[in-house]
Design a protein around this motif. Structure first.
Motif, PDB file in Angstrom:
ATOM      1  N   THR A 187      43.596  -6.051 -35.748  1.00  0.00           N
ATOM      2  CA  THR A 187      42.532  -6.894 -36.272  1.00  0.00           C
ATOM      3  C   THR A 187      42.593  -8.284 -35.644  1.00  0.00           C
ATOM      4  O   THR A 187      41.584  -8.828 -35.204  1.00  0.00           O
ATOM      5  CB  THR A 187      42.632  -6.980 -37.810  1.00  0.00           C
ATOM      6  N   ASP A 188      43.808  -8.850 -35.568  1.00  0.00           N
ATOM      7  CA  ASP A 188      43.970 -10.171 -34.937  1.00  0.00           C
ATOM      8  C   ASP A 188      43.644 -10.122 -33.446  1.00  0.00           C
ATOM      9  O   ASP A 188      42.995 -11.018 -32.919  1.00  0.00           O
ATOM     10  CB  ASP A 188      45.392 -10.695 -35.136  1.00  0.00           C
ATOM     11  N   LEU A 189      44.101  -9.056 -32.773  1.00  0.00           N
ATOM     12  CA  LEU A 189      43.793  -8.919 -31.345  1.00  0.00           C
ATOM     13  C   LEU A 189      42.298  -8.814 -31.108  1.00  0.00           C
ATOM     14  O   LEU A 189      41.768  -9.410 -30.169  1.00  0.00           O
ATOM     15  CB  LEU A 189      44.502  -7.692 -30.761  1.00  0.00           C
ATOM     16  N   THR A 220      34.638  -4.739 -38.554  1.00  0.00           N
ATOM     17  CA  THR A 220      35.890  -5.127 -37.918  1.00  0.00           C
ATOM     18  C   THR A 220      36.949  -4.034 -38.014  1.00  0.00           C
ATOM     19  O   THR A 220      37.629  -3.765 -37.022  1.00  0.00           O
ATOM     20  CB  THR A 220      36.401  -6.463 -38.497  1.00  0.00           C
ATOM     21  N   GLN A 247      39.880 -10.074 -32.977  1.00  0.00           N
ATOM     22  CA  GLN A 247      39.254 -11.371 -33.210  1.00  0.00           C
ATOM     23  C   GLN A 247      39.581 -12.372 -32.107  1.00  0.00           C
ATOM     24  O   GLN A 247      38.764 -13.225 -31.778  1.00  0.00           O
ATOM     25  CB  GLN A 247      39.649 -11.904 -34.578  1.00  0.00           C
ATOM     26  N   THR A 248      40.773 -12.236 -31.493  1.00  0.00           N
ATOM     27  CA  THR A 248      41.166 -13.149 -30.427  1.00  0.00           C
ATOM     28  C   THR A 248      40.505 -12.811 -29.102  1.00  0.00           C
ATOM     29  O   THR A 248      39.955 -13.685 -28.433  1.00  0.00           O
ATOM     30  CB  THR A 248      42.704 -13.121 -30.253  1.00  0.00           C
ATOM     31  N   TYR A 249      40.544 -11.534 -28.713  1.00  0.00           N
ATOM     32  CA  TYR A 249      40.090 -11.133 -27.387  1.00  0.00           C
ATOM     33  C   TYR A 249      38.656 -10.606 -27.349  1.00  0.00           C
ATOM     34  O   TYR A 249      38.047 -10.575 -26.285  1.00  0.00           O
ATOM     35  CB  TYR A 249      41.025 -10.069 -26.807  1.00  0.00           C
ATOM     36  N   ALA A 270      38.653  -2.638 -34.669  1.00  0.00           N
ATOM     37  CA  ALA A 270      40.107  -2.801 -34.511  1.00  0.00           C
ATOM     38  C   ALA A 270      40.750  -1.442 -34.237  1.00  0.00           C
ATOM     39  O   ALA A 270      41.685  -1.340 -33.436  1.00  0.00           O
ATOM     40  CB  ALA A 270      40.708  -3.450 -35.752  1.00  0.00           C
ATOM     41  N   ARG A 305      44.134  -3.168 -42.600  1.00  0.00           N
ATOM     42  CA  ARG A 305      44.344  -3.740 -41.276  1.00  0.00           C
ATOM     43  C   ARG A 305      44.801  -2.638 -40.336  1.00  0.00           C
ATOM     44  O   ARG A 305      45.238  -1.591 -40.767  1.00  0.00           O
ATOM     45  CB  ARG A 305      45.381  -4.854 -41.323  1.00  0.00           C
ATOM     46  N   ASP A 325      48.921  -6.531 -34.309  1.00  0.00           N
ATOM     47  CA  ASP A 325      47.891  -6.457 -35.333  1.00  0.00           C
ATOM     48  C   ASP A 325      46.553  -6.296 -34.628  1.00  0.00           C
ATOM     49  O   ASP A 325      46.060  -7.231 -33.991  1.00  0.00           O
ATOM     50  CB  ASP A 325      47.913  -7.720 -36.188  1.00  0.00           C
ATOM     51  N   ARG A 350      47.476  -1.810 -37.510  1.00  0.00           N
ATOM     52  CA  ARG A 350      48.708  -2.256 -36.871  1.00  0.00           C
ATOM     53  C   ARG A 350      49.200  -1.196 -35.896  1.00  0.00           C
ATOM     54  O   ARG A 350      48.987  -0.005 -36.091  1.00  0.00           O
ATOM     55  CB  ARG A 350      49.785  -2.523 -37.915  1.00  0.00           C
ATOM     56  N   ALA A 394      34.055  -8.222 -33.041  1.00  0.00           N
ATOM     57  CA  ALA A 394      34.467  -8.436 -34.431  1.00  0.00           C
ATOM     58  C   ALA A 394      33.273  -8.813 -35.302  1.00  0.00           C
ATOM     59  O   ALA A 394      33.334  -8.684 -36.526  1.00  0.00           O
ATOM     60  CB  ALA A 394      35.543  -9.521 -34.507  1.00  0.00           C
TER      61      ALA A 394
END
Length: 152
Positions: free
Chosen positions: A43-45, A59, A47-49, A63, A90, A41, A92, A54
């Motif tokens: 979007t999650d990557l 976003t 926000q994490t890294y 992403a 999102r 994902d 992916r 972000a």
């Protein structure tokens, strides 16, 4: 066009941290089976890294930028097969342990990015130009890494 968005899109680069973490996860998948599938994902990557990226306020754009970098890197290094998926809100990336000899066409990646981000980046041609610059920068960083490996 908002110069902050363009600048942020062009400045984002893959870090050693995200590469290492993804390699660890892919190595674990490879030990279970050579015929594995999964998804990342973007979007999650992001926000994490890349929490600062972000916060740019776009976003989905960032992403997609991260997805361009990751797809290019995973495919061209022969790590695994990766291809972005068309999702509405999102980003992916479908990944699999096969077929690693298949490469995602850069033109397809450029079109994918441009179609998704043409309104954020003002128009289709601007979005395509940015995608081409991102892929070119990834290609150049790969060549630099190869040159450093040859020196050792």
């Amino acid at each position: 066009m908002n110069p902050t968005k363009k600048k942020a899109a062009l400045e984002l680069q893959l870090t050693d941290e995200i590469k290492k973490d993804l390699m660890d996860d892919i190595d674990k998948a490879q030990t279970i089976s050579h015929h594995w599938e999964g998804q990342l994902d973007g979007t999650d990557l992001l926000q994490t890294y890349y929490p600062e990226a972000a916060k740019v306020g776009t976003t989905p754009l960032m992403a997609d930028v991260l997805t361009l970098h990751l797809t290019y890197w995973l495919n061209n290094e022969g790590i695994c097969y990766a291809q972005p998926r068309m999702m509405k809100y999102r980003t992916r990336i479908s990944i699999s342990g096969y077929p690693v000899n298949e490469v995602v066409d850069s033109a397809w990646l450029t079109d994918w990015f441009a179609q998704r981000n043409q309104y954020i980046l003002d128009d289709l041609s601007t979005a395509k130009a940015i995608a081409e610059r991102i892929l070119k920068s990834e290609e150049e960083s790969e060549e630099t890494a190869d040159d450093e490996d040859n020196e050792d």
